[in-house]
Structure formats: C-alpha cells, structure tokens
Design an enzyme around this catalytic site. Sequence first.
Site, PDB file in Angstrom:
ATOM      1  CB  SER A 207      -0.677  -0.074   1.245  1.00 50.97           C
ATOM      2  OG  SER A 207      -1.536   1.216   1.496  1.00 50.97           O
TER       3      SER A 207
ATOM      4  CE1 TYR B 256      -4.360  -2.351   4.340  1.00 53.21           C
ATOM      5  CE2 TYR B 256      -3.780  -0.396   3.527  1.00 53.21           C
ATOM      6  CZ  TYR B 256      -3.823  -1.453   3.396  1.00 53.21           C
ATOM      7  OH  TYR B 256      -4.184  -2.011   2.125  1.00 53.21           O
TER       8      TYR B 256
END
Length: 256
Positions: free
Chosen positions: A136, A149
């Site tokens: 990500s 995250y």
Amino acid sequence: MSAPVTLVVGAAQGIGRATAVTLARAGHRLALMDRDPVGLHKTAALIGEGTPVYPVDIRDHDAVEFAVGNIETDHGPLERLAHVAGVFSTGSVLDSDPDDWQRMFDVNVTGLVAVLRSVGRVMRERRSGSIVVVGSNSAGVPRMGMGAYGSSKAAAAMIVRVAGLELAPYGIRANIVAPGSTDTAMQRSLWEDPDDDNGARSAIEGDPAQFKVGIPLGRIAEPSDIADAIEFLLSDRARHITMQALYVDGGATLRA
C-alpha cells in the site's frame, strides 16, 4: 513434467480477483487461495473450469504449508506467487481497538510470512521463481487513521525486500506493488454511500485538514490497473527487477 503454476493468494474479490483474471489472460496456469470459498469459486468461474481453489486462512501456517504441498503434488511446480491478501480498517493509534490492531498484523504480516515461507522454500529448492506482494502507498506516507494498516504494510514491504535479498542468489525475484485508492469494496467502505461513485471525490481531491494531497491524475485506480503491474513484475520482462516497490497510485504520494 507439469507446466508451472502461479498461485494467487487473496483471489476471492477486488484486486485479487482482477489479478487472477489478468494472469489467466496472459497464459498463466493458476491456483487460487483465499479464506472465502464462495468468492474463490466465483473467481474460478471467470477463469475456466478446473482452476484449483484452496479455501485457506493464511493465519494458519500449517494449512498454508499443506495447501502449497498439494498444489505442487497435484498441479505442478509453483513458479510465481501473487500475494494480494490483506485486511483493512481505520482507527487512531492511541484509541483503536487492540483486537482490531492485532488482526491486521496477524493477516497482513504474519499471514504473509506463512505464505512466503511455504512458497519461497519450494522456489529456492528449484532455484527459480518470481514473487509479487501487494502492499500500500500508506506504507511510505503517514495517513490519518491508518496507523495499524500503514505500519502493517510497511512491515510487509521490508519483509518482502529482505526475502528478495535472501532469494536473489537462487535467481528468484521478490517485488512489491503499492496501490493507492482503488475501486474495491474495501475502498468503498470508507465512503458515506458505497454505491455512489462520487465517493471517490474525497480521495481524488484530497483533504488538507488530514494532511492528505489528492491524486494528480484525477482518478482512483481500477483493480485491473494494479493487476497489470503485478503481471509485469511477475513476468520475464521484469527479469532484472527485484526488491523494488512500484507505486500505482496516480501520483497520490508524490512518491515521498
């Protein structure tokens, strides 16, 4: 000897499903893994009858090891891995639920390691293979509400780079594709109305109050955009690329 197999982990929906479809069109023989058996079979139906599916929770190291062994025995040598599995939620570093924090690390980090170990060992034994892990862009730039995250994806990125270093003497490559905002159910869960395409505007326009720039290209990604990058890095066209992170985010991080 059987033709080589590409394993797509996290193939039941979103980027994982798009990756499976893209790789199948590029001629890969696939095996699919995900904890969602219904989604797995839907993906397999898009690719063709007979695509083997493995409903496995990657947090279970023994189950991953068993599935990889079955793939090798029943379908052929694993030569490529596209690891797309991951979970996502938002929350403050200081105030988020500890169980939610743990779940993201269990899947995004420890689960990834279980897959890398099982697949990497059989590749190492044959001195051949290519690995791509979906990370990500939040691994490289702080995002409000994405402490768990983003840090799990940062850990995953370093694990892949170190694994790539360990595997390089055996001719095996390992790379990361780091998406930004992508039109998936995960992304739409952040929108006020998941069915309203205008929900993408907040990602595209950015939010100065959250120190978040927008997306210079003026669009969020389609899952196929990420899948195309994965296909390239898995292929021999990328034969001299390893331990790299390819950001596919429309310029959203300004590649900070």
